[in-house]
Scaffold this active site. Structure first.
Site, PDB file in Angstrom:
ATOM      1  N   HIS A 211       1.610   2.437   2.480  1.00 42.01           N
ATOM      2  CA  HIS A 211       1.860   1.995   3.858  1.00 42.01           C
ATOM      3  C   HIS A 211       1.970   0.476   4.006  1.00 42.01           C
ATOM      4  O   HIS A 211       2.244  -0.023   5.085  1.00 42.01           O
ATOM      5  CB  HIS A 211       0.739   2.489   4.778  1.00 42.01           C
ATOM      6  CG  HIS A 211      -0.539   1.732   4.612  1.00 42.01           C
ATOM      7  ND1 HIS A 211      -1.414   1.981   3.591  1.00 42.01           N
ATOM      8  CD2 HIS A 211      -1.077   0.715   5.322  1.00 42.01           C
ATOM      9  CE1 HIS A 211      -2.429   1.165   3.674  1.00 42.01           C
ATOM     10  NE2 HIS A 211      -2.255   0.370   4.704  1.00 42.01           N
TER      11      HIS A 211
HETATM   12  C1  UD1 Z   1      -3.339  -1.718   9.477  1.00 41.39           C
HETATM   13  C2  UD1 Z   1      -3.983  -2.883   8.714  1.00 41.39           C
HETATM   14  C3  UD1 Z   1      -4.050  -2.539   7.247  1.00 41.39           C
HETATM   15  C4  UD1 Z   1      -4.739  -1.217   7.018  1.00 41.39           C
HETATM   16  C5  UD1 Z   1      -4.022  -0.146   7.837  1.00 41.39           C
HETATM   17  C6  UD1 Z   1      -4.673   1.194   7.684  1.00 41.39           C
HETATM   18  C7  UD1 Z   1      -3.569  -5.120   9.643  1.00 41.39           C
HETATM   19  C8  UD1 Z   1      -2.838  -6.389   9.439  1.00 41.39           C
HETATM   20  N1  UD1 Z   1      -3.203  -4.090   8.851  1.00 41.39           N
HETATM   21  O1  UD1 Z   1      -2.012  -1.604   9.004  1.00 41.39           O
HETATM   22  O2  UD1 Z   1      -4.793  -3.544   6.580  1.00 41.39           O
HETATM   23  O3  UD1 Z   1      -4.691  -0.898   5.656  1.00 41.39           O
HETATM   24  O4  UD1 Z   1      -4.058  -0.532   9.217  1.00 41.39           O
HETATM   25  O5  UD1 Z   1      -3.897   2.189   8.278  1.00 41.39           O
HETATM   26  O6  UD1 Z   1      -4.429  -5.061  10.490  1.00 41.39           O
HETATM   27  N2  UD1 Z   1       1.241   3.102  14.378  1.00 41.39           N
HETATM   28  C9  UD1 Z   1       1.300   4.302  15.023  1.00 41.39           C
HETATM   29  N3  UD1 Z   1       0.113   4.840  15.469  1.00 41.39           N
HETATM   30  C10 UD1 Z   1      -1.071   4.235  15.299  1.00 41.39           C
HETATM   31  C11 UD1 Z   1      -1.102   2.989  14.668  1.00 41.39           C
HETATM   32  C12 UD1 Z   1       0.057   2.435  14.198  1.00 41.39           C
HETATM   33  O7  UD1 Z   1       2.340   4.895  15.189  1.00 41.39           O
HETATM   34  O8  UD1 Z   1      -2.114   4.797  15.712  1.00 41.39           O
HETATM   35  C13 UD1 Z   1       2.500   2.516  13.852  1.00 41.39           C
HETATM   36  C14 UD1 Z   1       3.192   1.595  14.810  1.00 41.39           C
HETATM   37  O9  UD1 Z   1       4.552   1.745  14.652  1.00 41.39           O
HETATM   38  C15 UD1 Z   1       2.794   0.234  14.287  1.00 41.39           C
HETATM   39  C16 UD1 Z   1       2.690   0.485  12.794  1.00 41.39           C
HETATM   40  O10 UD1 Z   1       2.211   1.810  12.667  1.00 41.39           O
HETATM   41  O11 UD1 Z   1       3.694  -0.755  14.637  1.00 41.39           O
HETATM   42  C17 UD1 Z   1       1.761  -0.445  12.074  1.00 41.39           C
HETATM   43  O12 UD1 Z   1       0.462  -0.417  12.678  1.00 41.39           O
HETATM   44  P1  UD1 Z   1      -0.507  -1.698  12.551  1.00 41.39           P
HETATM   45  O13 UD1 Z   1      -1.833  -1.393  13.125  1.00 41.39           O
HETATM   46  O14 UD1 Z   1       0.195  -2.906  13.025  1.00 41.39           O
HETATM   47  O15 UD1 Z   1      -0.657  -1.895  10.993  1.00 41.39           O
HETATM   48  P2  UD1 Z   1      -0.916  -0.821   9.857  1.00 41.39           P
HETATM   49  O16 UD1 Z   1       0.309  -0.754   9.028  1.00 41.39           O
HETATM   50  O17 UD1 Z   1      -1.487   0.454  10.379  1.00 41.39           O
END
Ligand code: UD1
Length: 370
Positions: A211
């Site tokens: 991811h």
């Molecule tokens: C975040 C953490 C990462 C961790 C990961 C675990 C940071 C910089 N990154 O990354 O260190 O390993 O979480 O999962 O804080 N999204 C959804 N539903 C959700 C959450 C996210 O659809 O409940 C999607 C959205 O499109 C979002 C993307 O995932 O833009 C990324 O989510 P984000 O929280 O920004 O970062 P992660 O890749 O989850």
């Protein structure tokens, strides 16, 4: 000296935070005479499968406050946490803010508290990949610099903090709270058979989780899926897909017909799957630790790891950020001879040790101005 009970605000926000904080939240709740606890969820993760399911399974329950920050750019997400947490901290005037891990919510909460002169405690302090292109590395460095209580899970982490000028008296090697969760839940996840539920045989499949932006937000994801298709000819491959990865696959029209693509799993279902796997391929941090504890060979698709102890003592092999190496996994498995040792203090009691330290330390921290 502060008087009991001390008010501790625990800030959680993403999937990996929940496993790290659940045992700490429980250990604090077990001592109501000593601690008054407030749990704040930033809402960085908000899908039921990424948040609620974990809070339920791990017994965290419903957080006291939900900040609802959601997804956004790093700056916006960080700023939203700060904006929404600041008034709450002003109202609660806690003795300490506890933050876990290395996600944006962690750094944002630490920064908010530090600016209000509220002491910060960092759970899983001192990890370093020495790769500042990773957002998590920046979050770790900033959070550690702002924390007056640094809880480490391995001697390397303690060493990094000392080299960066942190005071030895602020650093406490308590062990791994994420492994506390695994130990506490082991009977429950071993009673499940996630493999069978997906038509797989125990011990005869590879679990994949990918991811990270470095892998997912460019051309490497397509190569990774092509390589997984090759592995799937030899051994079944199951890939529970993170929303970020799902979105990237949809945007790039990337598919894989021989890989079993699944939705994100709950904690119990995922650990059940990992515990019976032949091997795991990941770019996650926590999974390197969980596989080490369970003795399952782990291949990490990154150039570095902030958890080198999982390579020196555990079952982890760094493949490099080179998806072309994925197809070599069946061969590597034949030759792998992981030491299979479990790092010291990864024993299921880290949260109790942490809370003992907290009790003595918070009483002596400088008081926050009214
Ligand atoms: C975040 C953490 C990462 C961790 C990961 C675990 C940071 C910089 N990154 O990354 O260190 O390993 O979480 O999962 O804080 N999204 C959804 N539903 C959700 C959450 C996210 O659809 O409940 C999607 C959205 O499109 C979002 C993307 O995932 O833009 C990324 O989510 P984000 O929280 O920004 O970062 P992660 O890749 O989850």
């Amino acid at each position: 000296m502060r008087s009991s009970p001390q008010t501790v605000v625990s800030v959680i926000g993403t999937r990996p935070n929940f496993m790290k904080m659940a045992p700490v939240i429980r250990a604090l709740a077990d001592r109501p005479g000593d601690f008054q606890q407030v749990v704040v969820h930033t809402g960085q993760h908000y899908d039921r499968a990424m948040s609620e399911v974990f809070l339920e399974q791990l017994g965290v329950g419903v957080p006291d406050h939900m900040l609802g920050v959601g997804s956004a750019s790093h700056a916006t997400q960080t700023a939203r946490v700060m904006q929404r947490l600041e008034p709450l901290l002003l109202e609660l005037a806690p003795d300490l803010v506890l933050v876990p891990g290395d996600v944006n919510s962690t750094m944002a909460a630490a920064l908010t508290a530090a600016k209000l002169d509220i002491p910060v405690g960092h759970v899983e302090a001192g990890l370093r990949s020495f790769d500042r292109t990773m957002p998590e590395e920046i979050n770790r460095v900033v959070t550690d610099q702002l924390s007056s209580l640094l809880f480490t899970h391995s001697p390397e982490a303690t060493g990094h903090l000392l080299r960066e000028g942190c005071r030895a008296s602020d650093i406490h090697l308590v062990g791994n709270t994420m492994i506390d969760t695994l130990v506490a839940m082991r009977e429950r996840f071993e009673a499940l058979d996630t493999a069978a539920a997906h038509g797989l045989r125990r011990g005869d499949y590879v679990v994949v989780t990918l991811h990270r932006p470095a892998l997912v937000d460019g051309g490497l994801l397509r190569v990774a899926l092509e390589q997984l298709e090759i592995v799937a000819r030899t051994v079944p491959v199951i890939f529970p897909i993170h929303p970020r990865t799902r979105a990237a696959m949809a945007a790039g029209a990337i598919s894989a017909s021989h890989v079993l693509l699944a939705d994100p799993l709950g904690y119990l279902e995922f650990l059940s799957l990992v515990a019976s796997a032949r091997a795991v391929l990941t770019d996650s941090g926590g999974i390197q630790e969980e596989t080490t504890y369970l003795g399952i060979p782990c291949f990490t698709l990154r150039d570095n790891t902030e958890r080198p102890i999982t390579c020196s003592l555990g079952t982890n092999t760094l493949l490099g950020l080179d998806p072309m190496r994925i197809a070599k996994i069946p061969d590597l498995l034949e030759r792998a001879q992981p030491s299979g040792q479990i790092p010291p203090l990864w024993d299921g009691h880290a949260a109790r040790r942490l809370v003992d330290v907290l009790h003595d330390a918070v009483a002596c921290l400088p008081c926050t101005p009214a």
